[in-house]
Design a protein around this motif. Sequence first.
Motif, PDB file in Angstrom:
ATOM      1  N   ALA A  15       0.839  -1.193   0.000  1.00  0.00           N
ATOM      2  CA  ALA A  15       0.000   0.000   0.000  1.00  0.00           C
ATOM      3  C   ALA A  15       0.872   1.239   0.000  1.00  0.00           C
ATOM      4  CB  ALA A  15      -0.918  -0.001   1.220  1.00  0.00           C
ATOM      5  N   PRO A  16       0.490   2.311  -0.690  1.00  0.00           N
ATOM      6  CA  PRO A  16       1.295   3.532  -0.740  1.00  0.00           C
ATOM      7  C   PRO A  16       1.410   4.152   0.636  1.00  0.00           C
ATOM      8  CG  PRO A  16      -0.877   3.892  -1.702  1.00  0.00           C
ATOM      9  CD  PRO A  16      -0.733   2.422  -1.483  1.00  0.00           C
ATOM     10  N   PRO A  17       2.513   4.890   0.891  1.00  0.00           N
ATOM     11  CA  PRO A  17       2.726   5.457   2.222  1.00  0.00           C
ATOM     12  C   PRO A  17       1.676   6.490   2.581  1.00  0.00           C
ATOM     13  CG  PRO A  17       4.289   6.368   0.646  1.00  0.00           C
ATOM     14  CD  PRO A  17       3.560   5.266  -0.057  1.00  0.00           C
ATOM     15  N   LYS A  18       1.253   6.454   3.825  1.00  0.00           N
ATOM     16  CA  LYS A  18       0.296   7.425   4.330  1.00  0.00           C
ATOM     17  C   LYS A  18       0.930   8.262   5.434  1.00  0.00           C
ATOM     18  CE  LYS A  18      -4.355   5.747   3.361  1.00  0.00           C
ATOM     19  NZ  LYS A  18      -5.678   5.492   3.940  1.00  0.00           N
ATOM     20  N   VAL A  19       0.693   9.538   5.403  1.00  0.00           N
ATOM     21  CA  VAL A  19       1.116  10.444   6.448  1.00  0.00           C
ATOM     22  C   VAL A  19      -0.136  11.001   7.088  1.00  0.00           C
ATOM     23  CG1 VAL A  19       2.452  12.507   7.005  1.00  0.00           C
ATOM     24  CG2 VAL A  19       3.184  11.023   5.129  1.00  0.00           C
ATOM     25  N   ASP A  20      -0.306  10.711   8.394  1.00  0.00           N
ATOM     26  CA  ASP A  20      -1.552  11.058   9.063  1.00  0.00           C
ATOM     27  C   ASP A  20      -2.681  10.293   8.374  1.00  0.00           C
ATOM     28  OD1 ASP A  20      -3.324  12.153  10.765  1.00  0.00           O
ATOM     29  OD2 ASP A  20      -3.182  14.201  10.014  1.00  0.00           O
ATOM     30  N   ASP A  21      -3.591  10.953   7.700  1.00  0.00           N
ATOM     31  CA  ASP A  21      -4.658  10.250   7.003  1.00  0.00           C
ATOM     32  C   ASP A  21      -4.760  10.713   5.550  1.00  0.00           C
ATOM     33  OD1 ASP A  21      -5.423  12.752   7.670  1.00  0.00           O
ATOM     34  OD2 ASP A  21      -7.405  12.237   8.423  1.00  0.00           O
ATOM     35  N   TYR A  22      -3.617  11.051   4.940  1.00  0.00           N
ATOM     36  CA  TYR A  22      -3.584  11.395   3.524  1.00  0.00           C
ATOM     37  C   TYR A  22      -2.375  10.715   2.888  1.00  0.00           C
ATOM     38  CZ  TYR A  22      -0.355  14.869   5.422  1.00  0.00           C
ATOM     39  OH  TYR A  22       0.659  15.482   6.094  1.00  0.00           O
ATOM     40  N   LEU A  23      -2.408  10.543   1.584  1.00  0.00           N
ATOM     41  CA  LEU A  23      -1.349   9.846   0.865  1.00  0.00           C
ATOM     42  C   LEU A  23      -0.176  10.773   0.581  1.00  0.00           C
ATOM     43  CD1 LEU A  23      -3.497   7.807  -1.663  1.00  0.00           C
ATOM     44  CD2 LEU A  23      -2.192   6.893   0.250  1.00  0.00           C
ATOM     45  N   ALA A  24       1.022  10.187   0.574  1.00  0.00           N
ATOM     46  CA  ALA A  24       2.244  10.929   0.267  1.00  0.00           C
ATOM     47  C   ALA A  24       2.750  10.502  -1.099  1.00  0.00           C
ATOM     48  CB  ALA A  24       3.306  10.681   1.329  1.00  0.00           C
ATOM     49  N   GLY A  25       2.966  11.477  -1.988  1.00  0.00           N
ATOM     50  CA  GLY A  25       3.444  11.199  -3.328  1.00  0.00           C
ATOM     51  C   GLY A  25       4.913  11.551  -3.484  1.00  0.00           C
ATOM     52  N   GLY A  26       5.492  11.159  -4.620  1.00  0.00           N
ATOM     53  CA  GLY A  26       6.902  11.432  -4.904  1.00  0.00           C
ATOM     54  C   GLY A  26       7.095  12.778  -5.563  1.00  0.00           C
ATOM     55  N   THR A  27       7.385  12.775  -6.871  1.00  0.00           N
ATOM     56  CA  THR A  27       7.618  14.001  -7.627  1.00  0.00           C
ATOM     57  C   THR A  27       6.470  14.223  -8.596  1.00  0.00           C
ATOM     58  OG1 THR A  27      10.023  13.773  -7.475  1.00  0.00           O
ATOM     59  CG2 THR A  27       9.168  15.182  -9.228  1.00  0.00           C
ATOM     60  N   LEU A  28       5.895  15.400  -8.546  1.00  0.00           N
ATOM     61  CA  LEU A  28       4.821  15.797  -9.460  1.00  0.00           C
ATOM     62  C   LEU A  28       5.371  16.843 -10.414  1.00  0.00           C
ATOM     63  CD1 LEU A  28       1.801  15.719 -10.279  1.00  0.00           C
ATOM     64  CD2 LEU A  28       1.435  17.598  -8.650  1.00  0.00           C
ATOM     65  N   ALA A  69      -5.543   8.751  -6.368  1.00  0.00           N
ATOM     66  CA  ALA A  69      -4.454   9.212  -5.497  1.00  0.00           C
ATOM     67  C   ALA A  69      -3.559   8.054  -5.099  1.00  0.00           C
ATOM     68  CB  ALA A  69      -5.033   9.897  -4.263  1.00  0.00           C
ATOM     69  N   GLY A  70      -4.146   6.905  -4.762  1.00  0.00           N
ATOM     70  CA  GLY A  70      -3.342   5.749  -4.409  1.00  0.00           C
ATOM     71  C   GLY A  70      -2.518   5.238  -5.566  1.00  0.00           C
ATOM     72  N   LYS A  71      -3.052   5.314  -6.765  1.00  0.00           N
ATOM     73  CA  LYS A  71      -2.306   4.884  -7.937  1.00  0.00           C
ATOM     74  C   LYS A  71      -1.128   5.802  -8.205  1.00  0.00           C
ATOM     75  CE  LYS A  71      -3.149   3.173 -12.615  1.00  0.00           C
ATOM     76  NZ  LYS A  71      -4.168   2.940 -13.666  1.00  0.00           N
ATOM     77  N   CYS A  72      -1.334   7.113  -8.080  1.00  0.00           N
ATOM     78  CA  CYS A  72      -0.249   8.073  -8.305  1.00  0.00           C
ATOM     79  C   CYS A  72       0.844   7.941  -7.245  1.00  0.00           C
ATOM     80  CB  CYS A  72      -0.792   9.492  -8.318  1.00  0.00           C
ATOM     81  SG  CYS A  72      -1.862   9.881  -9.729  1.00  0.00           S
ATOM     82  N   ALA A  73       0.454   7.579  -6.019  1.00  0.00           N
ATOM     83  CA  ALA A  73       1.442   7.441  -4.947  1.00  0.00           C
ATOM     84  C   ALA A  73       2.375   6.262  -5.162  1.00  0.00           C
ATOM     85  CB  ALA A  73       0.719   7.308  -3.604  1.00  0.00           C
ATOM     86  N   LEU A 145      -5.350  15.150  -6.956  1.00  0.00           N
ATOM     87  CA  LEU A 145      -3.943  15.294  -6.582  1.00  0.00           C
ATOM     88  C   LEU A 145      -3.753  16.283  -5.443  1.00  0.00           C
ATOM     89  CD1 LEU A 145      -2.220  15.373 -10.102  1.00  0.00           C
ATOM     90  CD2 LEU A 145      -2.686  13.411  -8.621  1.00  0.00           C
ATOM     91  N   HIS A 146      -4.707  17.171  -5.233  1.00  0.00           N
ATOM     92  CA  HIS A 146      -4.596  18.150  -4.154  1.00  0.00           C
ATOM     93  C   HIS A 146      -4.908  17.555  -2.790  1.00  0.00           C
ATOM     94  CE1 HIS A 146      -4.876  20.839  -7.660  1.00  0.00           C
ATOM     95  NE2 HIS A 146      -4.265  21.729  -6.911  1.00  0.00           N
ATOM     96  N   ARG A 147      -5.340  16.321  -2.754  1.00  0.00           N
ATOM     97  CA  ARG A 147      -5.553  15.624  -1.486  1.00  0.00           C
ATOM     98  C   ARG A 147      -4.342  14.799  -1.081  1.00  0.00           C
ATOM     99  NH1 ARG A 147     -11.842  13.456  -1.354  1.00  0.00           N
ATOM    100  NH2 ARG A 147     -12.785  15.514  -0.960  1.00  0.00           N
ATOM    101  N   MET A 148      -3.215  15.033  -1.741  1.00  0.00           N
ATOM    102  CA  MET A 148      -1.967  14.333  -1.448  1.00  0.00           C
ATOM    103  C   MET A 148      -0.899  15.332  -1.026  1.00  0.00           C
ATOM    104  SD  MET A 148      -1.871  11.764  -4.754  1.00  0.00           S
ATOM    105  CE  MET A 148      -0.304  11.065  -4.218  1.00  0.00           C
ATOM    106  N   SER A 149       0.087  14.825  -0.307  1.00  0.00           N
ATOM    107  CA  SER A 149       1.258  15.618   0.058  1.00  0.00           C
ATOM    108  C   SER A 149       2.428  15.130  -0.788  1.00  0.00           C
ATOM    109  CB  SER A 149       1.585  15.465   1.545  1.00  0.00           C
ATOM    110  OG  SER A 149       2.775  16.162   1.872  1.00  0.00           O
ATOM    111  N   TRP A 150       2.973  15.995  -1.629  1.00  0.00           N
ATOM    112  CA  TRP A 150       4.029  15.625  -2.552  1.00  0.00           C
ATOM    113  C   TRP A 150       5.388  15.980  -1.976  1.00  0.00           C
ATOM    114  CZ3 TRP A 150       2.759  12.830  -6.776  1.00  0.00           C
ATOM    115  CH2 TRP A 150       1.407  12.824  -7.145  1.00  0.00           C
ATOM    116  N   PHE A 151       6.366  15.134  -2.258  1.00  0.00           N
ATOM    117  CA  PHE A 151       7.732  15.444  -1.814  1.00  0.00           C
ATOM    118  C   PHE A 151       8.322  16.590  -2.625  1.00  0.00           C
ATOM    119  CE2 PHE A 151      12.345  14.880  -2.117  1.00  0.00           C
ATOM    120  CZ  PHE A 151      12.679  14.918  -0.779  1.00  0.00           C
ATOM    121  N   ARG A 152       8.007  16.607  -3.915  1.00  0.00           N
ATOM    122  CA  ARG A 152       8.573  17.632  -4.798  1.00  0.00           C
ATOM    123  C   ARG A 152       7.586  17.918  -5.927  1.00  0.00           C
ATOM    124  NH1 ARG A 152      12.314  14.762  -6.296  1.00  0.00           N
ATOM    125  NH2 ARG A 152      13.978  15.393  -4.878  1.00  0.00           N
TER     126      ARG A 152
END
Length: 272
Positions: A15-28, A69-73, A145-152
Amino acid sequence: LSSTRRRYTPTASNAPPKVDDYLAGGTLIVLRGKEDIGQWEVALREYTSLSCFNHAGMQSMLRKLPNTAGKCAGFDVVLTTYDAIKSKEVTVPVDSAGCAILGSNASSNGKGGEDGWLTCRGGSGNTQSDGGVSAPQKCHQLSVLHRMSWFRVIFMDVLGRKGFLTKPGTARAQAAVAINSKSRFAFFEKDEEATSKAEAKFKDDRRQLRSIMVALQLPDRMKLNRLISSYIIDVSQVGKMNEANGLDLLSSSSGDESISENDCSDGLTDPW
């Protein structure tokens, strides 16, 4: 960027990483149009081992589904466009700067609520314990995508009248500002119709510079002189300087063949 290649398969074990209760993505990477995505996909697959996903190429009906969102993560790099991120897919609460509020912080008072409901803009305010009425939560219709936290997040744009980030108040600019990320970059290239003085006009236009500051989520009180000197760099000029320095080093080293390899490497580190 992470150098690992992986293909996302929605199972319980990966499962993709979760921070708190939202998904964390890589580079967008946000591109200007779909016609640019093909070049980026080829370059990423040919010159890197990064896994990439074409978000803008999805059908609009599939793109708004919650599992997007889970697929993008599950990918290292997600390619999308300004038109895709401004799509009205979900209701996202935003703060006073226009940035999306994620997880439990998305409440009517911005500090998290017990019932989990939002007070939309224009609605009746919630009564606080001290008898006052809190301001209604400002919300925007944005992409999943705005419901995710992106690293970059990397924005690609052009100088001149056809720019997107330099036009504050537009749907594309607001969608770019609302993306939540840890680091942000913006690359501008010359438009075909732009004149040779486009860079100078860009640095002298306070309105455009302020719009870039908002898109990069820099402090409001930052002076424009510091923005130009510390955060804006001409990549083409840097490339020419590096080429010139490389030629100087090559000519100087060829004149002295007695220098050993260990002597040449002292104090230098290999960037790769």
